[in-house]
Design a protein around this motif. Sequence first.
Motif, PDB file in Angstrom:
ATOM      1  N   LEU A  33     -18.047  11.481 -42.742  1.00 51.04           N
ATOM      2  CA  LEU A  33     -18.544  12.681 -43.424  1.00 51.04           C
ATOM      3  C   LEU A  33     -18.198  13.928 -42.625  1.00 51.04           C
ATOM      4  CD1 LEU A  33     -20.156  14.073 -45.642  1.00 51.04           C
ATOM      5  CD2 LEU A  33     -22.236  13.581 -44.328  1.00 51.04           C
ATOM      6  N   PHE A  34     -18.401  13.873 -41.317  1.00 47.41           N
ATOM      7  CA  PHE A  34     -18.096  15.013 -40.450  1.00 47.41           C
ATOM      8  C   PHE A  34     -16.607  15.357 -40.544  1.00 47.41           C
ATOM      9  CE2 PHE A  34     -17.149  17.147 -36.457  1.00 47.41           C
ATOM     10  CZ  PHE A  34     -18.233  18.005 -36.289  1.00 47.41           C
ATOM     11  N   ALA A  35     -15.749  14.331 -40.402  1.00 48.45           N
ATOM     12  CA  ALA A  35     -14.302  14.551 -40.430  1.00 48.45           C
ATOM     13  C   ALA A  35     -13.855  15.072 -41.789  1.00 48.45           C
ATOM     14  CB  ALA A  35     -13.563  13.258 -40.085  1.00 48.45           C
ATOM     15  N   SER A  36     -14.374  14.478 -42.873  1.00 48.07           N
ATOM     16  CA  SER A  36     -13.940  14.902 -44.204  1.00 48.07           C
ATOM     17  C   SER A  36     -14.423  16.307 -44.530  1.00 48.07           C
ATOM     18  CB  SER A  36     -14.426  13.914 -45.264  1.00 48.07           C
ATOM     19  OG  SER A  36     -15.833  13.890 -45.344  1.00 48.07           O
ATOM     20  N   THR A  37     -15.618  16.665 -44.054  1.00 43.76           N
ATOM     21  CA  THR A  37     -16.132  18.020 -44.294  1.00 43.76           C
ATOM     22  C   THR A  37     -15.274  19.049 -43.581  1.00 43.76           C
ATOM     23  OG1 THR A  37     -18.395  17.192 -44.531  1.00 43.76           O
ATOM     24  CG2 THR A  37     -18.128  19.542 -44.087  1.00 43.76           C
ATOM     25  N   VAL A  38     -14.978  18.802 -42.312  1.00 43.45           N
ATOM     26  CA  VAL A  38     -14.100  19.703 -41.555  1.00 43.45           C
ATOM     27  C   VAL A  38     -12.745  19.814 -42.246  1.00 43.45           C
ATOM     28  CG1 VAL A  38     -12.837  19.992 -39.389  1.00 43.45           C
ATOM     29  CG2 VAL A  38     -15.242  19.313 -39.344  1.00 43.45           C
ATOM     30  N   TYR A  39     -12.199  18.655 -42.628  1.00 42.19           N
ATOM     31  CA  TYR A  39     -10.876  18.629 -43.255  1.00 42.19           C
ATOM     32  C   TYR A  39     -10.870  19.396 -44.577  1.00 42.19           C
ATOM     33  CZ  TYR A  39      -6.788  16.735 -45.653  1.00 42.19           C
ATOM     34  OH  TYR A  39      -5.607  16.604 -46.361  1.00 42.19           O
ATOM     35  N   GLN A  40     -11.805  19.080 -45.448  1.00 39.25           N
ATOM     36  CA  GLN A  40     -11.805  19.683 -46.779  1.00 39.25           C
ATOM     37  C   GLN A  40     -12.040  21.185 -46.728  1.00 39.25           C
ATOM     38  OE1 GLN A  40     -14.657  17.412 -49.024  1.00 39.25           O
ATOM     39  NE2 GLN A  40     -13.483  15.518 -48.825  1.00 39.25           N
ATOM     40  N   GLU A  41     -12.952  21.618 -45.868  1.00 38.65           N
ATOM     41  CA  GLU A  41     -13.238  23.044 -45.798  1.00 38.65           C
ATOM     42  C   GLU A  41     -12.059  23.826 -45.224  1.00 38.65           C
ATOM     43  OE1 GLU A  41     -16.973  23.764 -43.880  1.00 38.65           O
ATOM     44  OE2 GLU A  41     -18.129  22.661 -45.383  1.00 38.65           O
ATOM     45  N   LEU A  42     -11.369  23.243 -44.254  1.00 38.40           N
ATOM     46  CA  LEU A  42     -10.219  23.941 -43.676  1.00 38.40           C
ATOM     47  C   LEU A  42      -9.004  23.886 -44.600  1.00 38.40           C
ATOM     48  CD1 LEU A  42     -10.515  23.030 -39.899  1.00 38.40           C
ATOM     49  CD2 LEU A  42     -10.656  25.302 -40.918  1.00 38.40           C
ATOM     50  N   VAL A  43      -8.837  22.777 -45.304  1.00 38.84           N
ATOM     51  CA  VAL A  43      -7.730  22.689 -46.270  1.00 38.84           C
ATOM     52  C   VAL A  43      -7.883  23.772 -47.332  1.00 38.84           C
ATOM     53  CG1 VAL A  43      -6.817  21.290 -48.169  1.00 38.84           C
ATOM     54  CG2 VAL A  43      -7.116  20.276 -45.921  1.00 38.84           C
ATOM     55  N   ALA A  44      -9.120  24.039 -47.737  1.00 38.81           N
ATOM     56  CA  ALA A  44      -9.360  25.095 -48.717  1.00 38.81           C
ATOM     57  C   ALA A  44      -8.948  26.463 -48.179  1.00 38.81           C
ATOM     58  CB  ALA A  44     -10.831  25.110 -49.119  1.00 38.81           C
ATOM     59  N   GLU A  45      -8.982  26.616 -46.851  1.00 44.59           N
ATOM     60  CA  GLU A  45      -8.628  27.888 -46.232  1.00 44.59           C
ATOM     61  C   GLU A  45      -7.136  27.993 -45.927  1.00 44.59           C
ATOM     62  OE1 GLU A  45     -10.868  28.820 -42.741  1.00 44.59           O
ATOM     63  OE2 GLU A  45     -12.756  28.123 -43.576  1.00 44.59           O
TER      64      GLU A  45
END
Length: 210
Positions: free
Chosen positions: A19-31
């Motif tokens: 969850l931690f890794a996917s949250t970091v990944y998804q939020e940064l990919v959006a940026e």
Amino acid sequence: MANSTIIAIAGASASGKSLFASTVYQELVAEVGGDCIAVLAEDAYYRKQDHLTFEQRCLTNYDHPAAFEHGLLAEHIKQLKAGQTVQMPQYCYKTHTRIDDTITINPAKVVLVEGILLLTDAHLREQFDISVFMDTPLDVCLLRRIRRDMEERGRSLDSITEQYKNYVRPAFFDFIAPSKQYADLVVTRGGKNEIAIDIIKTKIRQLLAQ
């Protein structure tokens, strides 16, 4: 793309790593888009067990370092750092072995690697630039594991509790908990710790800006 920064996210089973890794990944990919960040999962590197019967595979200790092909994971990280594409294996939790399909992982400026035993392996630790340890209480991890394994992996409550008692809990104290000493950042309150997520995201933004 050479000289990638490798960020390891380790901790107990169901501690919130994914969850931690996917949250970091998804939020940064959006940026910044998906080309700058990649994710590797230690679970994908469970060893092939095609030579064993299903009954024998059920007896494997999946929380012991020997269950993983860490050498292949370390090699793939090296290749990504060198700007090479790798084929990440795929593992089936229902059949307890790898499937033939792989996932293509392209080199990226930042690579997140998540898994329970990442910090227990000295050769892997050499590849990590930043190490994070998810420090979640074991009772919370157990409740999450029961829900996940019953809903997503078709396990019975009896099999989950037996595996936890015989393998998961002992392995935590033998291997995972001692590896916390190698972490640069210890995260409490699981994968939804917004402060810790923001810290890692800020660091990654700095790396991407270089």
